[in-house]
Every structure is written in structure tokens, then in C-alpha cells.
Write a protein that holds these residues in place. Structure first.
Motif, PDB file in Angstrom:
ATOM      1  N   ARG A   1      -2.438   0.372   8.982  1.00 53.16           N
ATOM      2  CA  ARG A   1      -3.325  -0.758   9.278  1.00 53.16           C
ATOM      3  C   ARG A   1      -2.668  -2.082   8.892  1.00 53.16           C
ATOM      4  O   ARG A   1      -2.725  -3.058   9.655  1.00 53.16           O
ATOM      5  CB  ARG A   1      -4.660  -0.585   8.534  1.00 53.16           C
ATOM      6  CG  ARG A   1      -5.613   0.397   9.176  1.00 53.16           C
ATOM      7  CD  ARG A   1      -7.004   0.291   8.578  1.00 53.16           C
ATOM      8  NE  ARG A   1      -7.037   0.810   7.222  1.00 53.16           N
ATOM      9  CZ  ARG A   1      -7.335   2.070   6.903  1.00 53.16           C
ATOM     10  NH1 ARG A   1      -7.600   2.937   7.866  1.00 53.16           N
ATOM     11  NH2 ARG A   1      -7.369   2.462   5.654  1.00 53.16           N
ATOM     12  N   THR A   2      -2.045  -2.126   7.726  1.00 51.43           N
ATOM     13  CA  THR A   2      -1.408  -3.357   7.282  1.00 51.43           C
ATOM     14  C   THR A   2      -0.207  -3.695   8.149  1.00 51.43           C
ATOM     15  O   THR A   2       0.046  -4.875   8.452  1.00 51.43           O
ATOM     16  CB  THR A   2      -0.979  -3.237   5.808  1.00 51.43           C
ATOM     17  OG1 THR A   2      -2.108  -2.857   5.025  1.00 51.43           O
ATOM     18  CG2 THR A   2      -0.433  -4.557   5.286  1.00 51.43           C
TER      19      THR A   2
ATOM     20  N   ASN B   1      -1.022   4.512   0.576  1.00 51.65           N
ATOM     21  CA  ASN B   1      -1.754   5.423   1.462  1.00 51.65           C
ATOM     22  C   ASN B   1      -1.271   5.249   2.898  1.00 51.65           C
ATOM     23  O   ASN B   1      -1.066   4.133   3.376  1.00 51.65           O
ATOM     24  CB  ASN B   1      -3.255   5.133   1.364  1.00 51.65           C
ATOM     25  CG  ASN B   1      -4.072   5.971   2.323  1.00 51.65           C
ATOM     26  OD1 ASN B   1      -4.380   5.530   3.430  1.00 51.65           O
ATOM     27  ND2 ASN B   1      -4.412   7.177   1.917  1.00 51.65           N
TER      28      ASN B   1
ATOM     29  N   GLU C   1      -3.555   3.199   5.261  1.00 50.53           N
ATOM     30  CA  GLU C   1      -3.562   1.788   4.854  1.00 50.53           C
ATOM     31  C   GLU C   1      -2.243   1.118   5.224  1.00 50.53           C
ATOM     32  O   GLU C   1      -2.225  -0.049   5.634  1.00 50.53           O
ATOM     33  CB  GLU C   1      -3.804   1.688   3.347  1.00 50.53           C
ATOM     34  CG  GLU C   1      -5.215   2.082   2.929  1.00 50.53           C
ATOM     35  CD  GLU C   1      -5.391   2.085   1.419  1.00 50.53           C
ATOM     36  OE1 GLU C   1      -4.405   1.795   0.712  1.00 50.53           O
ATOM     37  OE2 GLU C   1      -6.504   2.393   0.955  1.00 50.53           O
TER      38      GLU C   1
ATOM     39  N   GLU D   1       0.823  -1.210   0.000  1.00 50.71           N
ATOM     40  CA  GLU D   1       0.000   0.000   0.000  1.00 50.71           C
ATOM     41  C   GLU D   1       0.861   1.266   0.000  1.00 50.71           C
ATOM     42  O   GLU D   1       1.993   1.269   0.492  1.00 50.71           O
ATOM     43  CB  GLU D   1      -0.927   0.028   1.217  1.00 50.71           C
ATOM     44  CG  GLU D   1      -2.115  -0.896   1.128  1.00 50.71           C
ATOM     45  CD  GLU D   1      -1.791  -2.326   1.519  1.00 50.71           C
ATOM     46  OE1 GLU D   1      -0.608  -2.616   1.805  1.00 50.71           O
ATOM     47  OE2 GLU D   1      -2.715  -3.163   1.556  1.00 50.71           O
TER      48      GLU D   1
END
Length: 621
Positions: free
Chosen positions: A539-540, A533, A536, A531
Motif C-alpha cells: 500500500r505504501t 508487513n 502495508e 513498514e
């Protein structure tokens, strides 16, 4: 009441958490306070205090240090030091000194405890960590009247008609059209038993059947769209709108527990709130010339103001604005190819920076590059140089100004075949230097906007593989990232810009959001996260263990709070007819916002320290 007591009462009323107290309690409070003056360099808390106190900074500043002498925090006007009132949490190793002559109001801990027992809202300030205070502040920020019933809070499952009347793939086009007419629907799901096989829309009927001269008796499977983007029923309406905007579609099948439950259309969204972002993208795709694109781009400022007024967060605004910029870029490429003819070899148009991360505001500068197939001939560059110039000039005309550092496709250095791009990244990762680290903010966040042959994936895979396995590169990247420290001494003179057009302001982008972007980039490149962003990536990183879930949540909240303050600052400027910038005056912010912003900066600073220790960045600074 004595004039001095009135002044103290007014001061307390303007600073949290005392602003949560009833007027009658606040009126009595000044009489319970004592005043203490400390000269510059004096120990804090003062060693001769006759009892434990809550210290309220009225003027001046305090620096807090650990046993090693490292700065761990700062107190300025309106800040509180409540450690003496919480013996179980008090860390005697943290001591401070007055960084300048300072004046304090002192409230006995017994009186503080009484106030906490009598006033729940007041007590919450002391019971919550900086993490919880910031989360509550962010929740309060987006819970505006305009957003309460809008797309920011409504799940798409509540917007769609759940009465499904699908057709089978072998249904005739005529029958499918009749069914759509009876249902007064602009779309129709095509189901193969329980499986979603495809969908047709009014546009499909016009383009693939009527315009193509196809018999109405042919099966509908011949004109249906098979590879569908779907949306989950729990997805917020605004996020669905962003997906529609990015894909330039007006219908999305809605799924729940793996089963299709309906179709979401732009009409469903406009019943709740204006969906002008998706319509702007449609206008872009229908534009016939550059002048039309320029006219459309003038509406981006209005869109940002509308989104902010509707309660959108920084991430939501960035997703919408970036989707429109992607569409403008693609249309400019189409204009160029129409004038120049088809390209001699395949190529990809790559974007970097905030557009690549889908975090743009209106208007940002442009960062882009060209990736060209390896079998290009030397004479082919003339075509791509002209194309790049046309697109860069068009973007500039639309308000996306030329990159000050000339990181644009018209620059021959950033218009290269695949093999040279591989060489670039290999050099940057294997032999990191100041220039390579400076370019990280653009080229290590690349995203293809136009890539019909899928060439970008080969570069992206190489970057993730090499960076993940190069601890030295990640250490250098980390050392560079944590140089952008948030201003813990917030609103003291040494933080604000002095002189020039931005006197007595601070840069909320470079002092607030950039440190989080840099941290997220390190987490992504060190663990192979695809990712771009920032949210993102965080979160990942939490999902794969590269970052704790608490750390990811803290940085996400900090990014959204700081970024949303930035978007609101820009929206206010746009409403006044001014050019949007990132320079915020402390006077724009309420005392509560200042306090929450400081909480955000503290969280960022802690995460920077933790990452720096992981990679022992002292060796690389």
C-alpha cells in the motif's frame, strides 16, 4: 445419452465457467463440441482449424511463448484458450505447442457467443481479466455466513454508544468514579473543551488511585492516560480487535472527522463476536510462570480455526497470532529479568521473519536477535546469553520451535552491540553475497518487540538509507526474489512434490506467498518504506509511486487469496488433530479455486517480470 457425452458433460460441470450454466444447457452442450488430439510438439492452436474455436484442455499440457521464445503461459487440464474467439484481443505473436500429447474439446466461437449472450454469469468469466476474477474470488471467499454479521464486516462506528458524557481534567477522581457508576461504564473520556485530553478506566482507578493511596479529591488528570491510541469510526471491528490485542488494552476512543464520538470496548466487540484474541493476550500478561504460558499457547490452534471459520483473511489471522506471540515473548523477557536481575546495559529484543511482518500462523518457528548498547563490557555477555537462552527455550516450549538455521538470540553471532549490527548491515548492503541475500528474509524485516531505549530506530534508519541508495544491492535483491517463481504449469506432474511425506502436494507458502513477500521487500527497501508487513509495504509503495496502484492491488489480492487458502488448509488439519503444514494437495481445491490460484500466479509472474526488467536482473543471475 451416449456414455461419452455424459463423461464430457460431467467434466464441463466440474470446471468454470461451465459450472455456471443451467443443467439443461449443460446437457445439450456436449453435442456442440468436437474433439481434437495433438501429439507432443504440435503447433497450438492447430494451423489447419476449419473455423475459430474455444479450446478446452481435457488432457495434456500446452506451453505458450512470445516471439522471442520466452515462456509466457501454460495450459493444463480444465484450462481454456479463448483468443481465437476475440479477434480484437487476439495476439498473433503468442503461439504455443503441445508440451505432451493432449486432448481438447472444441466449441465453435459462434456457440460460445450465444452462451455468453444467454447466461450472464458464464459471460463474466470471459469479460473479466485475471485481476477482476481474483478480486471477485477473494470477496466471495470472505463473505461466509459466519462473517456476514461479524467483526469482519462491521465498522466500529456502528458498535459504540454515541451519547458522550465526558469529564473535564479538573473533575475530582471521586466525581469521575461516580459518573462512571451512573453510566454503568468501565471507562470515561476526559475532554478539555473539544480536545480529547485523556481517558480513565476501572483499572486506572484501582492502580493509580486506590492502590497508590491517592486522595479521591485530586483532579482526574493525575490518573488519566494521556497518550491514547484511537481508532477511526470506519475501521472494521476486527482491525480494532487486533489493535487492542497488540496493545493489551480494552478501550479505544473512536474518532470521526477529527472528533471523538465514543469509546469502543471489548464488551462492544464480544456482543458481535468472540474476542478471544484480546483475552488470550490478557491471560499472557497475567501468567505467573512458563507452564501457564505453555498452556495458553496450546489455544493458538483453536484461535486460528475460530478466526478462519469466522471469515478472517490471512492478514487478519496473521495479525492476531503475531500479537499473541509478541505478548508471550515480552512475558518471557520479564520472567528472565525477574530471575537474573536488571540488565547491565540497555538492550532490544528484535524479531524477524513472519513474526516481524505480523504474518504468523500457529505455530511458526522463531527468528530473533539481541541488540545491545555499545557500552556493554565483555563480561556483560554472560547475562545476555543466559537471558537469550531462557527466552528461546521458553518460546520453544510454547510451540515456537527453534529456528533450523539457528537465527536466534542465543547464537552469539546474533547477539551483538549496536556498532556491530551497523557493520553487519553495511557489509550486507555494500557487498551483497549469497549469504547476505539468504538473510534478507529475516534481518531486513526486523521489528523490535522490546526496546525501552529506542535503539532499533538507529539501525532501521541506516538500513533504509543505505539500501535505498544502493542500486547494486537492490538489483541483487531483486534477482534473488524473482528466483522464487510461482508454478504457472500448475498441477502438472513437474510441479508437485514426488515421494516422501508430502507426495503429490505443493508448498503453498514457498511457491505462493513467499514470492509476494520478496517483491514487497524490494519495493520497501528501494524506496525507504518503514513498514514490515507485506500488505502495508504494498500500500505504501503505491502511495509513494514505487509501485502502480493497479500492481499493488493485484499483489494484495493475490497475497490474500493464496494466504487465506493456506490458513484454511491449516485450519482443516488442526480440526482433524493433525500438525499444520504448508503442503496442499490439488485434490483439496475445487476447480474454481484452482483457476483463481492460477490467476494469482499469473499476476505474480507479471510483476516479477516487470521488476526484473527495471533492475536488469539478468546481469546478476
Amino acid at each position: 445419452m451416449d456414455v461419452e457425452l455424459v463423461e464430457i458433460q460431467e467434466f464441463l460441470a466440474n470446471h468454470p465457467p461451465f459450472d455456471k450454466l443451467p443443467a439443461e444447457t449443460l446437457e445439450r452442450l456436449p453435442k456442440r463440441l468436437s474433439v481434437r488430439y495433438l501429439r507432443r510438439g504440435s503447433a497450438f492452436p492447430p494451423e489447419d482449424a476449419d473455423q475459430p474455436y474455444l479450446y478446452i484442455v481435457r488432457r495434456g499440457a500446452v506451453e505458450l511463448r512470445d516471439p522471442q521464445g520466452d515462456l509466457v503461459g501454460k495450459l493444463a487440464e480444465g484450462d481454456l484458450w479463448a483468443k481465437p474467439c476475440a479477434p480484437d484481443e487476439n495476439d498473433p505473436s503468442i503461439r504455443g505447442n503441445a508440451a505432451e500429447d493432449a486432448l481438447f474439446y472444441l466449441l465453435p466461437c459462434e456457440d460460445l457467443q450465444t452462451l455468453r449472450e444467454q447466461h450472464t454469469d458464464f459471460a463474466e468469466h470471459f469479460e473479466q481479466s485475471a485481476t477482476n476474477r481474483l478480486r471477485r474470488a477473494l470477496d466471495a471467499m470472505i463473505e461466509t455466513p459466519a462473517a456476514g454479521s461479524g467483526l469482519m464486516t462491521v465498522n466500529v462506528g456502528r458498535l459504540v454508544n454515541r451519547i458522550l458524557v465526558p469529564a473535564a481534567p479538573e473533575t475530582s477522581i471521586r466525581k469521575a468514579a461516580q459518573l462512571m457508576s451512573e453510566l454503568q461504564s468501565s471507562s470515561l473520556l476526559i475532554m478539555d473543551g473539544e480536545r480529547l485530553a485523556g481517558m480513565i478506566t476501572d483499572r486506572d482507578l484501582r492502580r493509580r488511585c486506590i492502590a497508590a493511596g491517592l486522595s479521591y479529591d485530586r483532579p482526574v488528570r493525575e490518573i488519566m492516560t494521556e497518550r491514547l491510541q484511537t481508532v477511526d469510526a470506519e475501521t472494521l471491528g476486527f482491525q480494532a480487535l487486533i489493535t487492542m490485542t497488540r496493545l493489551n488494552v480494552h478501550h479505544l476512543p473512536v474518532m470521526e472527522h477529527g472528533r471523538v464520538v465514543g469509546i469502543l470496548s471489548t464488551t462492544d466487540l464480544t456482543r458481535v463476536q468472540s474476542a478471544n484474541a484480546v483475552y488470550l493476550v490478557g491471560d499472557v500478561h497475567r501468567a505467573r510462570d512458563l507452564d501457564t504460558l505453555v498452556q495458553i499457547s496450546t489455544k493458538l490452534g483453536e484461535l486460528q480455526v475460530h478466526l478462519v471459520s469466522s471469515g478472517a483473511t490471512a492478514d487478519q489471522v496473521g495479525q492476531a497470532i503475531s500479537a499473541i506471540n509478541d505478548a508471550i515473548t515480552l512475558r518471557l523477557i520479564e520472567f528472565a529479568e525477574a530471575e537474573l536481575g536488571p540488565p547491565p546495559v540497555p538492550y532490544a529484543w528484535m524479531v524477524g521473519g513472519s513474526q516481524a511482518r505480523r504474518e504468523q500462523s500457529a505455530h511458526s518457528d522463531q527468528d530473533n536477535a539481541l541488540l545491545i548498547a555499545d557500552h556493554m563490557k565483555p563480561e556483560d555477555d554472560a547475562y545476555f546469553a543466559t537471558l537469550a537462552g531462557m527466552v528461546n527455550d521458553g518460546l520453544n516450549a510454547c510451540g515456537y520451535i527453534y529456528c533450523p538455521g539457528d537465527v536466534m538470540a542465543r547464537n552469539p553471532k546474533w547477539r551483538q552491540p549496536l556498532r556491530l549490527w551497523k557493520k553487519y548491515f553495511n557489509t550486507w548492503i555494500q557487498r551483497p553475497d549469497p549469504m547476505a541475500l539468504m538473510l534478507c528474509s529475516v534481518f531486513f524485516d526486523l521489528r523490535p518487540v522490546y526496546d525501552p531505549e529506542g535503539m532499533f530506530e538507529e539501525i532501521h534508519d541506516q538500513v533504509l538509507r543505505l539500501s535505498k541508495n544502493s542500486r547494486i544491492f537492490i538489483a541483487y535483491l531483486t534477482a534473488n526474489a524473482i528466483q522464487h517463481r510461482p508454478p504457472l504449469g500448475f498441477f502438472r506432474n513437474f510441479v508437485l512434490i514426488h515421494g516422501g511425506d508430502h507426495d503429490q502436494t505443493f508448498d503453498i507458502k514457498h511457491r505462493g506467498t513467499v514470492p509476494i513477500i520478496d517483491l514487497a521487500r524490494v519495493y520497501a527497501l528501494s524506496s525507504g518504506i518503514t513498514e514490515t508487513n507485506t500488505l502495508e509495504r504494498l500500500r505504501t509503495a503505491a502511495e509513494n509511486g514505487a509501485l502502480s496502484r493497479e500492481g499493488a492491488a493485484n499483489l494484495t489480492d493475490a497475497a490474500e487469496f493464496i494466504g487465506t487458502l493456506r490458513m484454511r488448509h491449516q485450519a482443516a488439519q488442526l480440526r482433524r488433530g493433525e500438525k499444520a503444514d504448508n503442503f496442499v494437495s490439488p485434490d483439496e481445491l475445487s476447480p474454481l479455486e484452482r483457476g483463481h490460484l492460477k490467476d494469482a500466479f499469473i499476476l505474480i509472474d507479471r510483476m516479477q517480470e516487470a521488476l526484473g526488467q527495471r533492475y536488469q536482473t539478468g546481469r546478476f543471475t
